[in-house]
Design a protein around this motif. Structure first.
Motif, PDB file in Angstrom:
ATOM      1  N   PRO A  18       0.805  -1.217   0.000  1.00 32.72           N
ATOM      2  CA  PRO A  18       0.000   0.000   0.000  1.00 32.72           C
ATOM      3  C   PRO A  18       0.849   1.283   0.000  1.00 32.72           C
ATOM      4  O   PRO A  18       1.998   1.281   0.397  1.00 32.72           O
ATOM      5  CB  PRO A  18      -0.820  -0.121   1.285  1.00 32.72           C
ATOM      6  N   VAL A  19       0.222   2.373  -0.481  1.00 26.80           N
ATOM      7  CA  VAL A  19       0.907   3.639  -0.627  1.00 26.80           C
ATOM      8  C   VAL A  19       0.161   4.723   0.150  1.00 26.80           C
ATOM      9  O   VAL A  19      -1.067   4.720   0.203  1.00 26.80           O
ATOM     10  CB  VAL A  19       1.012   4.020  -2.115  1.00 26.80           C
ATOM     11  N   SER A  20       0.940   5.653   0.755  1.00 30.32           N
ATOM     12  CA  SER A  20       0.334   6.774   1.474  1.00 30.32           C
ATOM     13  C   SER A  20       0.237   8.013   0.597  1.00 30.32           C
ATOM     14  O   SER A  20      -0.824   8.616   0.468  1.00 30.32           O
ATOM     15  CB  SER A  20       1.147   7.099   2.736  1.00 30.32           C
ATOM     16  N   ASP A  21       1.362   8.386  -0.027  1.00 26.11           N
ATOM     17  CA  ASP A  21       1.393   9.629  -0.796  1.00 26.11           C
ATOM     18  C   ASP A  21       1.898   9.439  -2.227  1.00 26.11           C
ATOM     19  O   ASP A  21       1.241   9.842  -3.174  1.00 26.11           O
ATOM     20  CB  ASP A  21       2.278  10.659  -0.074  1.00 26.11           C
ATOM     21  N   VAL A  22       3.093   8.838  -2.361  1.00 22.97           N
ATOM     22  CA  VAL A  22       3.732   8.715  -3.672  1.00 22.97           C
ATOM     23  C   VAL A  22       4.196   7.281  -3.880  1.00 22.97           C
ATOM     24  O   VAL A  22       4.801   6.687  -2.979  1.00 22.97           O
ATOM     25  CB  VAL A  22       4.937   9.673  -3.799  1.00 22.97           C
ATOM     26  N   PHE A  23       3.899   6.725  -5.052  1.00 23.33           N
ATOM     27  CA  PHE A  23       4.479   5.424  -5.395  1.00 23.33           C
ATOM     28  C   PHE A  23       5.352   5.570  -6.633  1.00 23.33           C
ATOM     29  O   PHE A  23       5.165   6.480  -7.452  1.00 23.33           O
ATOM     30  CB  PHE A  23       3.401   4.348  -5.609  1.00 23.33           C
TER      31      PHE A  23
ATOM     32  N   ALA B 138      11.106   4.883 -15.363  1.00 23.06           N
ATOM     33  CA  ALA B 138      10.584   4.912 -13.993  1.00 23.06           C
ATOM     34  C   ALA B 138       9.841   6.226 -13.787  1.00 23.06           C
ATOM     35  O   ALA B 138      10.256   7.270 -14.289  1.00 23.06           O
ATOM     36  CB  ALA B 138      11.712   4.765 -12.979  1.00 23.06           C
ATOM     37  N   LEU B 139       8.745   6.166 -13.054  1.00 19.79           N
ATOM     38  CA  LEU B 139       7.926   7.349 -12.793  1.00 19.79           C
ATOM     39  C   LEU B 139       7.454   7.362 -11.345  1.00 19.79           C
ATOM     40  O   LEU B 139       7.159   6.306 -10.782  1.00 19.79           O
ATOM     41  CB  LEU B 139       6.698   7.369 -13.707  1.00 19.79           C
ATOM     42  N   GLN B 140       7.370   8.553 -10.797  1.00 19.26           N
ATOM     43  CA  GLN B 140       6.747   8.717  -9.486  1.00 19.26           C
ATOM     44  C   GLN B 140       5.359   9.313  -9.680  1.00 19.26           C
ATOM     45  O   GLN B 140       5.172  10.253 -10.449  1.00 19.26           O
ATOM     46  CB  GLN B 140       7.594   9.622  -8.588  1.00 19.26           C
ATOM     47  N   VAL B 141       4.382   8.740  -8.974  1.00 14.42           N
ATOM     48  CA  VAL B 141       2.993   9.164  -9.109  1.00 14.42           C
ATOM     49  C   VAL B 141       2.482   9.579  -7.739  1.00 14.42           C
ATOM     50  O   VAL B 141       2.525   8.795  -6.778  1.00 14.42           O
ATOM     51  CB  VAL B 141       2.116   8.040  -9.682  1.00 14.42           C
ATOM     52  N   ASN B 142       1.985  10.801  -7.653  1.00 17.53           N
ATOM     53  CA  ASN B 142       1.486  11.346  -6.386  1.00 17.53           C
ATOM     54  C   ASN B 142      -0.011  11.066  -6.266  1.00 17.53           C
ATOM     55  O   ASN B 142      -0.797  11.480  -7.119  1.00 17.53           O
ATOM     56  CB  ASN B 142       1.742  12.859  -6.335  1.00 17.53           C
ATOM     57  N   VAL B 143      -0.393  10.339  -5.219  1.00 19.57           N
ATOM     58  CA  VAL B 143      -1.806  10.014  -4.982  1.00 19.57           C
ATOM     59  C   VAL B 143      -2.253  10.515  -3.617  1.00 19.57           C
ATOM     60  O   VAL B 143      -3.220  10.018  -3.036  1.00 19.57           O
ATOM     61  CB  VAL B 143      -2.040   8.494  -5.098  1.00 19.57           C
ATOM     62  N   SER B 144      -1.536  11.513  -3.097  1.00 19.30           N
ATOM     63  CA  SER B 144      -1.802  11.986  -1.735  1.00 19.30           C
ATOM     64  C   SER B 144      -3.188  12.588  -1.588  1.00 19.30           C
ATOM     65  O   SER B 144      -3.758  12.599  -0.482  1.00 19.30           O
ATOM     66  CB  SER B 144      -0.742  13.014  -1.327  1.00 19.30           C
ATOM     67  N   ASP B 145      -3.746  13.081  -2.704  1.00 23.51           N
ATOM     68  CA  ASP B 145      -5.057  13.727  -2.611  1.00 23.51           C
ATOM     69  C   ASP B 145      -6.212  12.755  -2.793  1.00 23.51           C
ATOM     70  O   ASP B 145      -7.382  13.165  -2.772  1.00 23.51           O
ATOM     71  CB  ASP B 145      -5.156  14.855  -3.636  1.00 23.51           C
TER      72      ASP B 145
ATOM     73  N   SER C 106      -2.661  -3.064 -12.900  1.00 23.92           N
ATOM     74  CA  SER C 106      -2.504  -3.714 -11.610  1.00 23.92           C
ATOM     75  C   SER C 106      -3.284  -2.934 -10.549  1.00 23.92           C
ATOM     76  O   SER C 106      -3.755  -1.827 -10.809  1.00 23.92           O
ATOM     77  CB  SER C 106      -1.014  -3.801 -11.232  1.00 23.92           C
ATOM     78  N   LYS C 107      -3.384  -3.521  -9.370  1.00 16.10           N
ATOM     79  CA  LYS C 107      -4.163  -2.930  -8.288  1.00 16.10           C
ATOM     80  C   LYS C 107      -3.224  -2.308  -7.247  1.00 16.10           C
ATOM     81  O   LYS C 107      -2.153  -2.857  -6.963  1.00 16.10           O
ATOM     82  CB  LYS C 107      -5.014  -4.015  -7.630  1.00 16.10           C
ATOM     83  N   ILE C 108      -3.628  -1.169  -6.669  1.00 17.91           N
ATOM     84  CA  ILE C 108      -2.914  -0.598  -5.540  1.00 17.91           C
ATOM     85  C   ILE C 108      -3.918  -0.291  -4.425  1.00 17.91           C
ATOM     86  O   ILE C 108      -5.124  -0.165  -4.679  1.00 17.91           O
ATOM     87  CB  ILE C 108      -2.162   0.707  -5.909  1.00 17.91           C
ATOM     88  N   ILE C 109      -3.404  -0.167  -3.229  1.00 18.10           N
ATOM     89  CA  ILE C 109      -4.215   0.206  -2.076  1.00 18.10           C
ATOM     90  C   ILE C 109      -3.701   1.528  -1.549  1.00 18.10           C
ATOM     91  O   ILE C 109      -2.523   1.679  -1.238  1.00 18.10           O
ATOM     92  CB  ILE C 109      -4.152  -0.855  -0.970  1.00 18.10           C
ATOM     93  N   LYS C 110      -4.577   2.522  -1.494  1.00 15.97           N
ATOM     94  CA  LYS C 110      -4.243   3.833  -0.936  1.00 15.97           C
ATOM     95  C   LYS C 110      -4.628   3.854   0.544  1.00 15.97           C
ATOM     96  O   LYS C 110      -5.777   3.643   0.887  1.00 15.97           O
ATOM     97  CB  LYS C 110      -5.002   4.916  -1.700  1.00 15.97           C
ATOM     98  N   LYS C 111      -3.599   4.088   1.377  1.00 16.17           N
ATOM     99  CA  LYS C 111      -3.849   4.098   2.821  1.00 16.17           C
ATOM    100  C   LYS C 111      -4.465   5.416   3.253  1.00 16.17           C
ATOM    101  O   LYS C 111      -4.267   6.463   2.630  1.00 16.17           O
ATOM    102  CB  LYS C 111      -2.521   3.882   3.571  1.00 16.17           C
TER     103      LYS C 111
END
Length: 331
Positions: free
Chosen positions: A262-267, A300-307, A326-331
């Motif tokens: 799982p990711v909090s802000d950036v993966f 390679a890329l960084q993706v911000n999902v903090s919002d 693929s699937k991710i889990i946002k904490k």
């Protein structure tokens, strides 16, 4: 929970598609059509080349006059001991395959001669990851699994498209067809060439994007001809170029990695095989795009999902080989 799982499964189903056929040819039409409207061409660059013995679509007939010759592609099976059963290709009906044989060279040298007899496709537009397949077999059948004479076939490719230079200058010339994709029985032994229709394949690589190419089958046998130790007769069938299903979870797992998850802000999305990332999209469980980053062909890329709210999301990656999800889990 059951409703959520159902939504997830529907999202993956929506991302999955069947393989796309880019080009296919079954050698069902007469030779005149193959080299005319269908766009195939031929050139015989053998030592002492025959001007008449070129790649042709099979045209066997039920005749008792030449039963021995006409039985070579059907394991010597006859009806009533005399009338020939017309041989079938790998797919399709009787005579639905192309063939070439040892008469490609007219040399009568006791040491044989080099055969280099070419069948060249029309232009096909391909990209990395496309899969090229075809079937081939020798004509003569042996209960021991050995051929009477060794044969060899190459599949080559030119990336020059419409500007491709055909092979010239004799049996060693390959023109612009410098990319050797498949080499069937390069050692010219008596057991490696299939005695029944066998499939061979190649996955296209090394291109910079969509590319116009031409493919070429090369009947290539040293010490061949009427007096040579090698060469007899071969057939090809069911030539196909397919763009495989690339937008599946398996494709993603084989080519990409997400950290952390799982990711909090950036993966960080990275590649495992040097695949160039073109675009990354994050989708919610309803399939709506909630974030997007262009890759500019980076690895390679960084993706911000903090919002984003906590929950399950999907990462869809567009690359030079295809699309993976693929699937991710946002904490």
């Amino acid at each position: 929970m059951k409703k959520l799982l159902l939504s997830i499964s529907l999202i993956f189903a929506a991302f999955s598609t069947n393989a796309q056929n880019v080009y296919s040819y079954g050698f069902n039409s007469p030779t005149a059509t193959m080299i005319g409207a269908d766009g195939w061409t031929r050139t015989n660059q053998s030592t002492s080349p025959s001007t008449t013995s070129l790649w042709t679509v099979a045209n066997y007939a039920t005749s008792t006059a030449s039963a021995t010759n006409q039985g070579v592609f059907q394991n010597q099976v006859y009806a009533n001991g005399a009338t020939v059963q017309i041989p079938n290709g790998q797919a399709g009906g009787p005579n639905s395959f192309a063939l070439v044989n040892y008469t490609s060279t007219t040399s009568t040298a006791t040491t044989g001669a080099t055969i280099s007899n070419w069948l060249i496709s029309p232009i096909v537009t391909v990209q990395n990851g496309d899969i090229v397949t075809f079937y081939t077999r020798i004509g003569k059948y042996s209960a021991t699994g050995e051929a009477s004479f060794a044969d060899r076939l190459q599949l080559r490719m030119s990336t020059a498209g419409a500007f491709s230079s055909d092979p010239t200058g004799g049996p060693t010339g390959v023109g612009d067809y410098t990319n050797l994709l498949v080499d069937v029985n390069p050692n010219l032994d008596l057991t490696s060439y299939p005695t029944t229709w066998g499939q061979f394949s190649y996955t296209v690589s090394g291109l910079t994007g969509l590319t116009d190419v031409k493919f070429a089958f090369r009947y290539f046998v040293t010490n061949g001809g009427a007096n040579g130790s090698n060469s007899d007769i071969i057939g090809i069938d069911t030539f196909s170029v397919d763009r495989p299903t690339a937008n599946t979870q398996d494709f993603f797992a084989g080519n990409f990695a997400i950290q952390p998850n799982p990711v909090s802000d950036v993966f960080t999305l990275s590649t495992k095989n040097g695949v160039a990332i073109e675009k990354v999209e994050v989708l919610d469980i309803n399939g709506r795009i909630v974030s997007q980053v262009n890759g500019s062909a980076t690895e390679a890329l960084q993706v911000n999902v903090s919002d984003l709210n906590s929950g399950v999301y999907f990462v869809r990656v567009q690359s030079d080989l295809g699309v993976g999800t693929s699937k991710i889990i946002k904490k």
